[in-house]
Design a protein around this motif. Structure first.
Motif, PDB file in Angstrom:
ATOM      1  N   VAL A 196      15.229   6.874  -2.148  1.00 12.64           N
ATOM      2  CA  VAL A 196      14.038   6.475  -2.886  1.00 12.64           C
ATOM      3  C   VAL A 196      13.325   5.483  -1.975  1.00 12.64           C
ATOM      4  O   VAL A 196      13.906   4.474  -1.565  1.00 12.64           O
ATOM      5  CB  VAL A 196      14.393   5.797  -4.220  1.00 12.64           C
ATOM      6  CG1 VAL A 196      13.126   5.330  -4.919  1.00 12.64           C
ATOM      7  CG2 VAL A 196      15.191   6.735  -5.099  1.00 12.64           C
ATOM      8  N   THR A 197      12.102   5.780  -1.626  1.00 11.85           N
ATOM      9  CA  THR A 197      11.288   4.905  -0.790  1.00 11.85           C
ATOM     10  C   THR A 197      10.196   4.332  -1.683  1.00 11.85           C
ATOM     11  O   THR A 197       9.445   5.082  -2.308  1.00 11.85           O
ATOM     12  CB  THR A 197      10.682   5.688   0.386  1.00 11.85           C
ATOM     13  OG1 THR A 197      11.745   6.260   1.151  1.00 11.85           O
ATOM     14  CG2 THR A 197       9.829   4.801   1.267  1.00 11.85           C
ATOM     15  N   ARG A 198      10.135   3.010  -1.747  1.00 11.61           N
ATOM     16  CA  ARG A 198       9.148   2.351  -2.618  1.00 11.61           C
ATOM     17  C   ARG A 198       8.111   1.632  -1.762  1.00 11.61           C
ATOM     18  O   ARG A 198       8.456   0.955  -0.799  1.00 11.61           O
ATOM     19  CB  ARG A 198       9.834   1.367  -3.555  1.00 11.61           C
ATOM     20  CG  ARG A 198      10.733   2.055  -4.550  1.00 11.61           C
ATOM     21  CD  ARG A 198      11.520   1.124  -5.468  1.00 11.61           C
ATOM     22  NE  ARG A 198      11.309  -0.275  -5.247  1.00 11.61           N
ATOM     23  CZ  ARG A 198      10.870  -1.136  -6.170  1.00 11.61           C
ATOM     24  NH1 ARG A 198      10.586  -0.729  -7.383  1.00 11.61           N
ATOM     25  NH2 ARG A 198      10.730  -2.410  -5.896  1.00 11.61           N
ATOM     26  N   VAL A 199       6.834   1.800  -2.165  1.00 10.75           N
ATOM     27  CA  VAL A 199       5.727   1.128  -1.495  1.00 10.75           C
ATOM     28  C   VAL A 199       4.875   0.426  -2.546  1.00 10.75           C
ATOM     29  O   VAL A 199       4.845   0.834  -3.713  1.00 10.75           O
ATOM     30  CB  VAL A 199       4.857   2.104  -0.671  1.00 10.75           C
ATOM     31  CG1 VAL A 199       5.666   2.773   0.435  1.00 10.75           C
ATOM     32  CG2 VAL A 199       4.190   3.152  -1.547  1.00 10.75           C
ATOM     33  N   ILE A 200       4.191  -0.625  -2.115  1.00  9.86           N
ATOM     34  CA  ILE A 200       3.238  -1.307  -2.995  1.00  9.86           C
ATOM     35  C   ILE A 200       1.847  -1.033  -2.442  1.00  9.86           C
ATOM     36  O   ILE A 200       1.586  -1.231  -1.250  1.00  9.86           O
ATOM     37  CB  ILE A 200       3.547  -2.817  -3.135  1.00  9.86           C
ATOM     38  CG1 ILE A 200       2.642  -3.446  -4.191  1.00  9.86           C
ATOM     39  CG2 ILE A 200       3.514  -3.540  -1.794  1.00  9.86           C
ATOM     40  CD1 ILE A 200       3.107  -4.817  -4.660  1.00  9.86           C
ATOM     41  N   VAL A 201       0.975  -0.517  -3.315  1.00  8.74           N
ATOM     42  CA  VAL A 201      -0.335  -0.004  -2.911  1.00  8.74           C
ATOM     43  C   VAL A 201      -1.432  -0.742  -3.662  1.00  8.74           C
ATOM     44  O   VAL A 201      -1.368  -0.892  -4.881  1.00  8.74           O
ATOM     45  CB  VAL A 201      -0.472   1.501  -3.244  1.00  8.74           C
ATOM     46  CG1 VAL A 201      -1.760   2.068  -2.665  1.00  8.74           C
ATOM     47  CG2 VAL A 201       0.732   2.292  -2.802  1.00  8.74           C
ATOM     48  N   ARG A 202      -2.457  -1.163  -2.939  1.00  7.06           N
ATOM     49  CA  ARG A 202      -3.662  -1.754  -3.536  1.00  7.06           C
ATOM     50  C   ARG A 202      -4.763  -0.708  -3.478  1.00  7.06           C
ATOM     51  O   ARG A 202      -5.120  -0.222  -2.402  1.00  7.06           O
ATOM     52  CB  ARG A 202      -4.067  -3.013  -2.762  1.00  7.06           C
ATOM     53  CG  ARG A 202      -5.308  -3.665  -3.269  1.00  7.06           C
ATOM     54  CD  ARG A 202      -5.024  -4.561  -4.436  1.00  7.06           C
ATOM     55  NE  ARG A 202      -6.262  -5.203  -4.859  1.00  7.06           N
ATOM     56  CZ  ARG A 202      -6.488  -5.575  -6.093  1.00  7.06           C
ATOM     57  NH1 ARG A 202      -5.578  -5.413  -7.010  1.00  7.06           N
ATOM     58  NH2 ARG A 202      -7.629  -6.131  -6.412  1.00  7.06           N
ATOM     59  N   PHE A 203      -5.293  -0.325  -4.636  1.00  9.48           N
ATOM     60  CA  PHE A 203      -6.359   0.676  -4.724  1.00  9.48           C
ATOM     61  C   PHE A 203      -7.694  -0.058  -4.814  1.00  9.48           C
ATOM     62  O   PHE A 203      -8.102  -0.487  -5.890  1.00  9.48           O
ATOM     63  CB  PHE A 203      -6.133   1.584  -5.937  1.00  9.48           C
ATOM     64  CG  PHE A 203      -4.892   2.403  -5.803  1.00  9.48           C
ATOM     65  CD1 PHE A 203      -4.905   3.598  -5.113  1.00  9.48           C
ATOM     66  CD2 PHE A 203      -3.694   1.955  -6.324  1.00  9.48           C
ATOM     67  CE1 PHE A 203      -3.748   4.348  -4.961  1.00  9.48           C
ATOM     68  CE2 PHE A 203      -2.533   2.689  -6.192  1.00  9.48           C
ATOM     69  CZ  PHE A 203      -2.561   3.886  -5.503  1.00  9.48           C
ATOM     70  N   GLU A 204      -8.327  -0.228  -3.667  1.00 15.60           N
ATOM     71  CA  GLU A 204      -9.577  -0.989  -3.609  1.00 15.60           C
ATOM     72  C   GLU A 204     -10.616  -0.225  -2.822  1.00 15.60           C
ATOM     73  O   GLU A 204     -10.299   0.729  -2.128  1.00 15.60           O
ATOM     74  CB  GLU A 204      -9.325  -2.365  -2.980  1.00 15.60           C
ATOM     75  CG  GLU A 204      -8.707  -2.311  -1.598  1.00 15.60           C
ATOM     76  CD  GLU A 204      -8.212  -3.671  -1.124  1.00 15.60           C
ATOM     77  OE1 GLU A 204      -8.428  -4.673  -1.804  1.00 15.60           O
ATOM     78  OE2 GLU A 204      -7.616  -3.706  -0.040  1.00 15.60           O
ATOM     79  N   GLY A 205     -11.848  -0.651  -2.949  1.00 13.74           N
ATOM     80  CA  GLY A 205     -12.929  -0.015  -2.210  1.00 13.74           C
ATOM     81  C   GLY A 205     -13.780   0.848  -3.104  1.00 13.74           C
ATOM     82  O   GLY A 205     -14.828   0.419  -3.573  1.00 13.74           O
ATOM     83  N   PHE A 206     -13.322   2.058  -3.371  1.00 13.36           N
ATOM     84  CA  PHE A 206     -14.151   3.022  -4.093  1.00 13.36           C
ATOM     85  C   PHE A 206     -13.322   3.831  -5.069  1.00 13.36           C
ATOM     86  O   PHE A 206     -12.202   4.227  -4.762  1.00 13.36           O
ATOM     87  CB  PHE A 206     -14.833   3.993  -3.114  1.00 13.36           C
ATOM     88  CG  PHE A 206     -15.688   3.303  -2.098  1.00 13.36           C
ATOM     89  CD1 PHE A 206     -16.989   2.930  -2.409  1.00 13.36           C
ATOM     90  CD2 PHE A 206     -15.185   2.990  -0.847  1.00 13.36           C
ATOM     91  CE1 PHE A 206     -17.774   2.275  -1.476  1.00 13.36           C
ATOM     92  CE2 PHE A 206     -15.965   2.334   0.088  1.00 13.36           C
ATOM     93  CZ  PHE A 206     -17.264   1.972  -0.220  1.00 13.36           C
ATOM     94  N   ALA A 207     -13.898   4.095  -6.233  1.00 13.35           N
ATOM     95  CA  ALA A 207     -13.303   5.041  -7.167  1.00 13.35           C
ATOM     96  C   ALA A 207     -13.549   6.443  -6.623  1.00 13.35           C
ATOM     97  O   ALA A 207     -14.446   6.657  -5.805  1.00 13.35           O
ATOM     98  CB  ALA A 207     -13.928   4.878  -8.556  1.00 13.35           C
TER      99      ALA A 207
END
Length: 138
Positions: free
Chosen positions: A101-112
């Motif tokens: 299991v590989t876990r990442v933390i992602v920030r969804f920024e910029g554009f929808a």
């Protein structure tokens, strides 16, 4: 999952058990942060790429495949593997090792909008190992 079956035909390679044209299942909100877990049930490493975002690797951890397949529960079989220095910064692609299991933390920024996440192995992305995700307005 093998890239080809024993008759030489291409195999379908799916993310989350879904084909490309099925409804979008990942819908993060714009300006949100999420932790995504990639569960690799195969004997292959998969370089997973998320378009138009950057993320940081949190951990890779082995798990009990039989328990997961029978119950859907993730049971770790050991501690997280130490992360190499080259994987500690911002990324857009992460190596997802076999039976981890590989876990990442992602920030969804910029554009929808509608974006793509997929395996960067050409034979895999050509065989359905690619999914859309939809960043929805906050």
């Amino acid at each position: 999952m093998d890239a080809q079956d024993r008759l030489g035909r291409s195999s379908i390679m799916l993310l989350n058990g879904a084909h490309w044209d099925m409804p979008v299942t990942e819908k993060p909100r714009l300006d949100s942060t999420e932790i995504w877990s990639f569960i690799n049930l195969t004997d292959d490493s998969h370089p997973i790429h998320l378009h138009l975002v950057r993320f940081q690797l949190l951990e890779r951890r082995p798990f009990d495949l039989a328990t997961y397949q029978l119950t859907g529960k993730l049971v770790s079989t050991g501690p997280p593997a130490p992360l190499p220095a080259g994987e500690l910064g911002w990324k857009d692609t992460v190596r997802v090792d076999p039976l981890t299991v590989t876990r990442v933390i992602v920030r969804f920024e910029g554009f929808a909008g509608r974006y793509v996440w997929h395996c960067h192995v050409l034979e895999h992305e050509d065989n359905e190992m690619m999914r859309p995700y939809l960043v929805v307005p906050g």
